[in-house]
Design a protein around this motif. Structure first.
Motif, PDB file in Angstrom:
ATOM      1  N   PHE A   4       0.873  -1.167   0.000  1.00  0.00           N
ATOM      2  CA  PHE A   4       0.000   0.000   0.000  1.00  0.00           C
ATOM      3  C   PHE A   4       0.917   1.226   0.000  1.00  0.00           C
ATOM      4  CE2 PHE A   4      -4.017  -1.903   2.288  1.00  0.00           C
ATOM      5  CZ  PHE A   4      -4.142  -2.839   1.279  1.00  0.00           C
ATOM      6  N   VAL A   5       0.438   2.315  -0.582  1.00  0.00           N
ATOM      7  CA  VAL A   5       1.226   3.549  -0.557  1.00  0.00           C
ATOM      8  C   VAL A   5       0.623   4.469   0.486  1.00  0.00           C
ATOM      9  CG1 VAL A   5       2.324   5.330  -1.928  1.00  0.00           C
ATOM     10  CG2 VAL A   5       1.484   3.290  -3.032  1.00  0.00           C
ATOM     11  N   ASP A   6       1.492   4.992   1.338  1.00  0.00           N
ATOM     12  CA  ASP A   6       1.048   5.807   2.465  1.00  0.00           C
ATOM     13  C   ASP A   6       1.164   7.279   2.078  1.00  0.00           C
ATOM     14  OD1 ASP A   6       0.111   5.930   5.102  1.00  0.00           O
ATOM     15  OD2 ASP A   6       2.121   6.191   5.931  1.00  0.00           O
ATOM     16  N   SER A  17      -7.667   0.233  -7.548  1.00  0.00           N
ATOM     17  CA  SER A  17      -8.889  -0.551  -7.312  1.00  0.00           C
ATOM     18  C   SER A  17      -8.869  -1.259  -5.952  1.00  0.00           C
ATOM     19  CB  SER A  17      -9.083  -1.568  -8.428  1.00  0.00           C
ATOM     20  OG  SER A  17      -7.950  -2.414  -8.481  1.00  0.00           O
ATOM     21  N   GLY A  18      -7.694  -1.382  -5.343  1.00  0.00           N
ATOM     22  CA  GLY A  18      -7.597  -2.028  -4.025  1.00  0.00           C
ATOM     23  C   GLY A  18      -8.067  -1.110  -2.916  1.00  0.00           C
ATOM     24  N   ASN A  50     -14.290   0.930  -2.761  1.00  0.00           N
ATOM     25  CA  ASN A  50     -13.047   0.364  -2.207  1.00  0.00           C
ATOM     26  C   ASN A  50     -12.498   1.130  -1.006  1.00  0.00           C
ATOM     27  OD1 ASN A  50     -12.579   2.347  -4.207  1.00  0.00           O
ATOM     28  ND2 ASN A  50     -10.497   1.649  -4.580  1.00  0.00           N
ATOM     29  N   ILE A  51     -13.372   1.882  -0.336  1.00  0.00           N
ATOM     30  CA  ILE A  51     -12.923   2.584   0.888  1.00  0.00           C
ATOM     31  C   ILE A  51     -12.805   1.603   2.047  1.00  0.00           C
ATOM     32  CG2 ILE A  51     -13.685   4.197   2.705  1.00  0.00           C
ATOM     33  CD1 ILE A  51     -12.664   5.716   0.336  1.00  0.00           C
ATOM     34  N   ALA A  52     -11.671   1.677   2.750  1.00  0.00           N
ATOM     35  CA  ALA A  52     -11.523   0.982   4.044  1.00  0.00           C
ATOM     36  C   ALA A  52     -11.586   2.080   5.096  1.00  0.00           C
ATOM     37  CB  ALA A  52     -10.183   0.251   4.107  1.00  0.00           C
ATOM     38  N   ILE A  53     -12.518   1.935   6.015  1.00  0.00           N
ATOM     39  CA  ILE A  53     -12.700   2.987   7.026  1.00  0.00           C
ATOM     40  C   ILE A  53     -11.658   2.803   8.122  1.00  0.00           C
ATOM     41  CG2 ILE A  53     -14.312   3.962   8.709  1.00  0.00           C
ATOM     42  CD1 ILE A  53     -16.542   2.506   6.907  1.00  0.00           C
TER      43      ILE A  53
END
Ligand code: G3P
Length: 217
Positions: free
Chosen positions: A4-6, A51-52, A79-82
């Motif tokens: 993942f890119v931060d 898309s991830g 594709n939102i992760a809360i």
């Protein structure tokens, strides 16, 4: 290990995504501030590039507020992760939001016990902060190893998302331990390609090639 890119820098995300290096993105209030952009606008753009899972963080301190904010952020894209903090209220919000079938990233994790609670609350991701533990003379990487062991002991499905990564060594170590995901700033991901022996070797090859007087094209 997924990358993942931060960051909330969409140009940097796009550049890495074109190389297939981006499995997801993590943001936080500090990164949104750094981008200078509106949270909805920049998060929507990120979700169009990647898309991830794209983590968007709540800022309320109470569970009810986090749940409401989480539902609102989830409207931005599928594709939102809360992202909720690892507090008692954050765990309550995690339980409710994950129960609704949403991805939840429980952040600001600094202990194995916190990670255990997040898994019990149904977190999709747990984010242990390596760099911030190292900053206070503790061993961030041993926390990743502890959580890996605990989750494997009981078959928890929560993914370990190694966060607060500051160096290329953190990336390799997290991968050796078996973190499911590592989130790192774009500069760290790009630095993984560098090695002085690669540079020196290339220089030597090019010098010798010039002596041959040949051309490939
Ligand atoms: O993913 C969490 C990360 O943004 C925190 O990193 O460097 O601010 O500790 P850092």
């Amino acid at each position: 290990m997924k990358f993942f890119v931060d960051t909330a820098d969409t140009d940097a995300i796009r550049e890495l995504a074109e190389l297939g290096m981006v499995d997801g993105v993590t943001t936080n209030p500090s990164l949104i501030m750094k981008s200078g952009r509106d949270i909805r606008e920049v998060t929507r753009e990120i979700c169009e590039i990647v898309s991830g899972p794209v983590s968007a963080e709540t800022v309320a301190l109470d569970a009810e507020g986090m749940i409401a904010e989480g539902r609102e952020l989830a409207k931005i894209a599928d594709n939102i992760a809360i992202k909720v903090p690892l507090t008692w209220d954050g765990l309550k919000a995690c339980k409710v939001l994950s129960g609704e079938g949403r991805m939840v990233n429980v952040t600001l994790c600094f202990s194995a016990n916190q990670a255990l609670l997040a898994a019990k609350a149904g977190a999709t991701f747990i984010s242990p902060f390596i760099g911030r533990l190292d900053d206070i003379n503790l061993d961030g990487m041993s926390l990743i190893a502890d959580i890996r062991q605990i989750y494997d002991n009981y078959g928890f499905q929560t993914e370990i998302l190694a966060a607060s990564i500051r160096s290329v060594n953190h990336m390799a170590e997290a991968a050796k331990i078996g973190a499911d995901v590592a989130t790192a700033p774009p500069a760290v991901i790009k630095a993984m390609a560098s090695h002085p022996l690669t540079d020196r070797g290339l220089e030597g090859f090019l010098k010798d090639w010039a002596k041959t007087g040949q051309k490939i094209l």
